[in-house]
Enzyme design. Structure first.
Site, PDB file in Angstrom:
ATOM      1  N   VAL A   1      10.521   3.768   8.123  1.00 38.94           N
ATOM      2  CA  VAL A   1      10.253   4.352   6.813  1.00 38.94           C
ATOM      3  C   VAL A   1       9.736   3.266   5.872  1.00 38.94           C
ATOM      4  CG1 VAL A   1      12.724   4.211   6.265  1.00 38.94           C
ATOM      5  CG2 VAL A   1      11.295   5.635   4.884  1.00 38.94           C
TER       6      VAL A   1
ATOM      7  N   LYS B   1       7.699   2.585   1.892  1.00 37.25           N
ATOM      8  CA  LYS B   1       7.243   3.204   0.638  1.00 37.25           C
ATOM      9  C   LYS B   1       5.734   3.097   0.466  1.00 37.25           C
ATOM     10  CE  LYS B   1       8.305  -0.725  -2.391  1.00 37.25           C
ATOM     11  NZ  LYS B   1       8.902  -1.168  -3.647  1.00 37.25           N
TER      12      LYS B   1
ATOM     13  N   GLY C   1      -2.154 -18.317   5.957  1.00 39.47           N
ATOM     14  CA  GLY C   1      -2.391 -19.605   6.590  1.00 39.47           C
ATOM     15  C   GLY C   1      -1.953 -19.793   8.015  1.00 39.47           C
TER      16      GLY C   1
ATOM     17  N   TRP D   1       7.586   6.975   1.790  1.00 41.27           N
ATOM     18  CA  TRP D   1       8.931   7.464   1.485  1.00 41.27           C
ATOM     19  C   TRP D   1       9.678   6.305   0.845  1.00 41.27           C
ATOM     20  CZ3 TRP D   1      11.997  11.452   4.631  1.00 41.27           C
ATOM     21  CH2 TRP D   1      11.152  12.458   5.110  1.00 41.27           C
TER      22      TRP D   1
ATOM     23  N   GLN E   1      10.936 -19.675  -4.001  1.00 42.52           N
ATOM     24  CA  GLN E   1       9.883 -20.656  -3.716  1.00 42.52           C
ATOM     25  C   GLN E   1       8.666 -20.449  -4.621  1.00 42.52           C
ATOM     26  OE1 GLN E   1       7.525 -20.853   0.243  1.00 42.52           O
ATOM     27  NE2 GLN E   1       8.725 -22.716   0.073  1.00 42.52           N
TER      28      GLN E   1
ATOM     29  N   LEU F   1      -2.779 -16.137  -3.995  1.00 37.78           N
ATOM     30  CA  LEU F   1      -2.473 -17.339  -3.225  1.00 37.78           C
ATOM     31  C   LEU F   1      -3.719 -18.036  -2.697  1.00 37.78           C
ATOM     32  CD1 LEU F   1      -0.145 -18.946  -1.727  1.00 37.78           C
ATOM     33  CD2 LEU F   1      -0.816 -17.611   0.259  1.00 37.78           C
TER      34      LEU F   1
ATOM     35  N   GLU G   1      -1.808 -22.828   1.860  1.00 35.41           N
ATOM     36  CA  GLU G   1      -1.553 -24.238   2.151  1.00 35.41           C
ATOM     37  C   GLU G   1      -2.541 -24.738   3.211  1.00 35.41           C
ATOM     38  OE1 GLU G   1       2.610 -25.278   1.782  1.00 35.41           O
ATOM     39  OE2 GLU G   1       2.496 -25.908   3.865  1.00 35.41           O
TER      40      GLU G   1
ATOM     41  N   HIS H   1       6.368 -17.181  -4.779  1.00 41.46           N
ATOM     42  CA  HIS H   1       5.758 -16.886  -3.484  1.00 41.46           C
ATOM     43  C   HIS H   1       6.734 -16.433  -2.405  1.00 41.46           C
ATOM     44  CE1 HIS H   1       2.879 -17.167  -0.253  1.00 41.46           C
ATOM     45  NE2 HIS H   1       3.611 -18.057   0.379  1.00 41.46           N
TER      46      HIS H   1
HETATM   47  C1  LIG Z   1       0.091 -13.907  -0.247  1.00 40.28           C
HETATM   48  C2  LIG Z   1       1.089 -14.328   0.777  1.00 40.28           C
HETATM   49  C3  LIG Z   1       0.707 -15.150   1.824  1.00 40.28           C
HETATM   50  C4  LIG Z   1       1.625 -15.562   2.788  1.00 40.28           C
HETATM   51  N1  LIG Z   1       1.205 -16.367   3.814  1.00 40.28           N
HETATM   52  C5  LIG Z   1       2.111 -16.717   4.773  1.00 40.28           C
HETATM   53  C6  LIG Z   1       1.699 -17.493   5.892  1.00 40.28           C
HETATM   54  O1  LIG Z   1       0.543 -17.859   6.039  1.00 40.28           O
HETATM   55  N2  LIG Z   1       2.634 -17.817   6.815  1.00 40.28           N
HETATM   56  C7  LIG Z   1       3.934 -17.428   6.711  1.00 40.28           C
HETATM   57  O2  LIG Z   1       4.736 -17.724   7.599  1.00 40.28           O
HETATM   58  N3  LIG Z   1       4.341 -16.670   5.658  1.00 40.28           N
HETATM   59  C8  LIG Z   1       3.469 -16.303   4.697  1.00 40.28           C
HETATM   60  N4  LIG Z   1       3.893 -15.543   3.649  1.00 40.28           N
HETATM   61  C9  LIG Z   1       5.255 -14.996   3.663  1.00 40.28           C
HETATM   62  C10 LIG Z   1       5.316 -13.837   4.662  1.00 40.28           C
HETATM   63  O3  LIG Z   1       4.070 -13.215   4.743  1.00 40.28           O
HETATM   64  C11 LIG Z   1       6.367 -12.802   4.268  1.00 40.28           C
HETATM   65  O4  LIG Z   1       7.602 -13.435   4.045  1.00 40.28           O
HETATM   66  C12 LIG Z   1       6.538 -11.772   5.373  1.00 40.28           C
HETATM   67  O5  LIG Z   1       5.299 -11.241   5.782  1.00 40.28           O
HETATM   68  C13 LIG Z   1       7.462 -10.652   4.937  1.00 40.28           C
HETATM   69  O6  LIG Z   1       7.454  -9.664   5.929  1.00 40.28           O
HETATM   70  P1  LIG Z   1       8.552  -8.535   5.974  1.00 40.28           P
HETATM   71  O7  LIG Z   1       8.352  -7.795   7.235  1.00 40.28           O
HETATM   72  O8  LIG Z   1       9.896  -9.131   5.738  1.00 40.28           O
HETATM   73  O9  LIG Z   1       8.259  -7.610   4.703  1.00 40.28           O
HETATM   74  P2  LIG Z   1       6.908  -7.050   4.035  1.00 40.28           P
HETATM   75  O10 LIG Z   1       5.703  -7.292   4.810  1.00 40.28           O
HETATM   76  O11 LIG Z   1       6.963  -7.490   2.620  1.00 40.28           O
HETATM   77  O12 LIG Z   1       7.159  -5.491   4.092  1.00 40.28           O
HETATM   78  C14 LIG Z   1       8.177  -4.848   3.367  1.00 40.28           C
HETATM   79  C15 LIG Z   1       8.223  -3.423   3.800  1.00 40.28           C
HETATM   80  O13 LIG Z   1       9.342  -2.780   3.216  1.00 40.28           O
HETATM   81  C16 LIG Z   1       8.951  -1.551   2.659  1.00 40.28           C
HETATM   82  N5  LIG Z   1       9.857  -1.223   1.546  1.00 40.28           N
HETATM   83  C17 LIG Z   1      10.292  -2.028   0.553  1.00 40.28           C
HETATM   84  N6  LIG Z   1      11.123  -1.343  -0.255  1.00 40.28           N
HETATM   85  C18 LIG Z   1      11.214  -0.095   0.236  1.00 40.28           C
HETATM   86  C19 LIG Z   1      11.901   1.089  -0.158  1.00 40.28           C
HETATM   87  N7  LIG Z   1      12.679   1.133  -1.244  1.00 40.28           N
HETATM   88  N8  LIG Z   1      11.739   2.204   0.585  1.00 40.28           N
HETATM   89  C20 LIG Z   1      10.939   2.199   1.685  1.00 40.28           C
HETATM   90  N9  LIG Z   1      10.266   1.117   2.103  1.00 40.28           N
HETATM   91  C21 LIG Z   1      10.411  -0.008   1.388  1.00 40.28           C
HETATM   92  C22 LIG Z   1       7.508  -1.762   2.231  1.00 40.28           C
HETATM   93  O14 LIG Z   1       6.847  -0.525   2.104  1.00 40.28           O
HETATM   94  C23 LIG Z   1       6.997  -2.608   3.396  1.00 40.28           C
HETATM   95  O15 LIG Z   1       6.631  -1.786   4.472  1.00 40.28           O
HETATM   96  C24 LIG Z   1       2.981 -15.128   2.680  1.00 40.28           C
HETATM   97  C25 LIG Z   1       3.365 -14.301   1.639  1.00 40.28           C
HETATM   98  C26 LIG Z   1       2.440 -13.927   0.677  1.00 40.28           C
HETATM   99  C27 LIG Z   1       2.949 -13.070  -0.467  1.00 40.28           C
END
Ligand SMILES: Cc1cc2nc3c(=O)[nH]c(=O)nc-3n(C[C@H](O)[C@H](O)[C@H](O)COP(=O)(O)OP(=O)(O)OC[C@H]3O[C@@H](n4cnc5c(N)ncnc54)[C@H](O)[C@@H]3O)c2cc1C
Length: 570
Positions: free
Chosen positions: A37, A39, A52, A159, A234, A246, A249, A349
């Site tokens: 699920v 959002k 990166g 959702w 961070q 961004l 790096e 970040h």
């Molecule tokens: C611009 C940018 C560049 C980056 N570059 C790098 C990189 O080069 N290398 C690296 O290692 N890291 C990088 N990072 C960090 C890394 O990308 C993230 O920490 C990581 O992708 C997070 O993934 P995740 O699966 O935890 O969550 P996300 O990809 O943030 O996904 C969150 C999910 O949760 C869902 N969600 C949230 N709240 C709700 C809710 N209430 N109800 C339903 N769904 C919800 C969203 O819809 C989404 O699907 C970068 C981050 C950013 C912002």
């Protein structure tokens, strides 16, 4: 009317962690019904914007070692990482890089065909596997493609999950609002993985997608789980002005220089060995010190900045390896990086903190795991190294997916469904938030809240500033922000905004209270009034539990295996 559906496993979030978890669970439990699920639409999760690289040791034949990756991660964390957890990340990652490759990941390659790696901050060896400068987009595409092979994975896109249903001891389900219709749903399930990502939109100058708000952290917090180490936020050194988008790096990994108003590569004063490739906390503090001491420049909006110079890297390399940041710079700042330096400053970040889990991603509520940026399993301690986050998402996506599937297969006892909890949530949303009234404009309140965080809990912090930030935040909370003027059922973005804002108040408060309590400087948490690290009093994690009025703070120990804390020098 409440609509009820059932799954075996519900995964909240479809970023890298959520998708990797769904594949692992589907493989481990072919008969399980898995609901993912989100959002937003799957490919709009913030993970697609990772630029990166993804860290892993691939070139042991050329001198790299897993031990070195572990030590770099622990040192980068300013010795707050749990060392057994950091070790697990580094040992499991090489396999995951090749697993992704077998699923179709188009890694950038060397001439000999092997997966290439680039330099990243804080590492002793070039260790970031990459795909041009769009690593997250290609990883997400690869995982989403792979998910299509499993018929037992279903997607509930757009959702909004609002709360966790439990009987104080065990997970029973979640409540969610279907954004396209406004329908309130109960999703019953035997286990849950919270993979809702980071919450960096509590800051106004931020690299995150606008959907990166703390709703997932908040639903765990409200369900009685602890949030850990939330004071550690961070700030990436190079957010481009004025938008804060961004600049990876990888740009410094490919040779980019940071310059002050006198044209000097000032990093030579702060990290003579690593220069621009020191860890992010150090580079961000160095930039802010240059600005404070009068060697900054003014960007087009008048805000302070320094320059990131890529001219000597050359147009061809920039186009080939940094194509996305070239495009971002031209489109959003009007600067071609092969011709002019870019204006940059530190930008929110990543959140090192998150839902408190053990080394397996297991939370304090039975049946709930957490993975990715939403979780704090203590891999990164007080400062994450670049490229270690996508790695963490992938490793703990797999681990939690498998463990949740095993848990369900072992049999989960049926207990009485707590109807009162669902009624209370329905009332909180529809009688409280949806039907509220008031003059304060929730969008303006959101802007003010995020400005408060930027003003008072940025790179450098102090007792005075943090206390003022907390006072302003609490005062803002008493304004009449909790109402939705648009009463439509379908695609009510006004409603989503207020739901997000509701969670932002609680989680911003946890960040500020945690930062006030940590009277030392460690990793990304730099206190002007306590400039030194204080291992005697603060070599511990911070835990925050939801209390009747304010968060209830406590601590938990750091796991130290091989590396005793020493002063960090680069
Ligand atoms: C611009 C940018 C560049 C980056 N570059 C790098 C990189 O080069 N290398 C690296 O290692 N890291 C990088 N990072 C960090 C890394 O990308 C993230 O920490 C990581 O992708 C997070 O993934 P995740 O699966 O935890 O969550 P996300 O990809 O943030 O996904 C969150 C999910 O949760 C869902 N969600 C949230 N709240 C709700 C809710 N209430 N109800 C339903 N769904 C919800 C969203 O819809 C989404 O699907 C970068 C981050 C950013 C912002």
């Amino acid at each position: 009317m409440v609509d009820t559906i059932e799954y075996d496993l519900i995964i909240c979030g479809s970023g890298l962690a959520g998708l990797r978890a769904s594949i692992a669970a589907a493989k481990r439990g072919p008969g399980l019904r898995i609901g993912v699920v989100s959002k937003v639409q799957v490919m709009r999760s913030h993970s697609v914007s990772a630029e990166g690289g993804t860290a892993a040791v691939l070139f042991e034949d050329e001198g790299d070692t897993v031990e070195s990756h572990i030590y770099d991660t622990v040192k980068g964390s300013d010795f707050l990482a749990d060392q057994d957890v950091a070790e697990r990340l580094c040992r499991e990652m090489p396999h995951e890089v090749y697993q992704l490759e077998h699923w179709g990941m188009p890694w950038s390659r060397r001439k000999d065909g092997r997966v290439d790696q680039r330099a990243f901050g804080g590492y002793s060896f070039p260790r970031a596997s990459y795909a041009s400068d769009k690593v997250g987009f290609f990883e997400m595409q690869t995982l989403y493609d792979t998910c299509q092979q499993y018929e037992n994975i279903e997607y509930l896109n757009e959702w909004f999950v609002s709360s966790i249903v439990h009987d104080e001891r065990r997970f029973l389900g979640v409540t969610a609002v279907e954004i396209s219709t406004g329908t309130f749903h109960v999703i019953k399930a035997k286990a849950c993985i919270i993979a809702t990502g980071g919450a960096g939109r509590i800051y106004s100058f931020s690299t995150y997608a606008h959907s990166s708000t703390p709703d997932g952290l908040d639903m765990a917090f409200r369900a009685g789980m602890a949030l850990k180490d939330m004071e550690f936020v961070q700030f990436h050194p190079t957010g481009i002005m004025p938008s804060g988008i961004l600049i990876t790096e990888g740009a410094r990994g490919e040779g980019g220089h940071l310059l002050n108003s006198e044209g000097q590569r000032f990093m030579s004063e702060y990290a003579p060995n690593k220069m621009e490739l020191a860890p992010r906390d150090i580079v961000s503090r160095s930039i802010m010190t240059e600005i404070k001491e009068g060697r900054g420049l003014k960007s087009m909006t008048g805000a302070d900045c320094v320059k990131l110079d890529l001219r000597h890297v050359g147009d061809e390399t920039i186009r080939q390896k940094l194509g996305a940041i070239r495009e971002i710079s031209i489109k959003f700042s009007g600067i071609d990086p092969s011709k002019e330096p870019m204006d940059v400053r530190p930008v929110c970040h990543y959140m090192m903190g998150g839902i408190h889990t053990d080394i397996n991603g297991k939370t304090e509520l039975e049946g709930v795991w957490s993975a990715g940026e939403a979780a704090c399993n203590s891999t990164h301690g007080s400062n994450r190294l670049g490229a270690n986050s996508t790695s963490e998402c992938i490793v703990w996506g797999r681990i939690t997916g498998e463990l949740a599937a095993d848990y369900i297969k072992a049999g989960v006892p049926q207990v009485e469904w707590p109807h009162h909890m669902v009624f209370a949530e329905e009332k909180r949303i529809y009688d409280g938030i949806f039907r509220g009234s008031g003059d304060a404009n929730p969008y303006e309140v959101r802007q003010t809240l995020t400005d408060i965080m930027n003003d008072h809990a940025y790179v450098y912090r102090s007792e005075e500033g943090l206390a003022e930030g907390l006072r302003e935040l609490r005062e803002l909370r008493t304004s009449t922000w909790s109402h939705v003027d648009d009463k439509a059922d379908e695609y009510n973005t006004n409603f989503v905004n207020v739901m997000e804002l509701d969670s932002m108040f609680r989680i911003a408060e946890v960040v500020l209270v945690g930062a006030l309590g940590r009277k030392e400087s460690r990793g990304a948490h730099a206190r002007e009034d306590y400039p030194m690290r204080n291992d005697d009093q603060f070599l511990h994690h911070t835990l925050a539990y939801s209390g009747p009025d304010v968060p209830v703070m406590t601590t938990s120990p750091v796991t130290i295996t091989n590396y005793q804390p020493v002063e960090r020098k680069y």
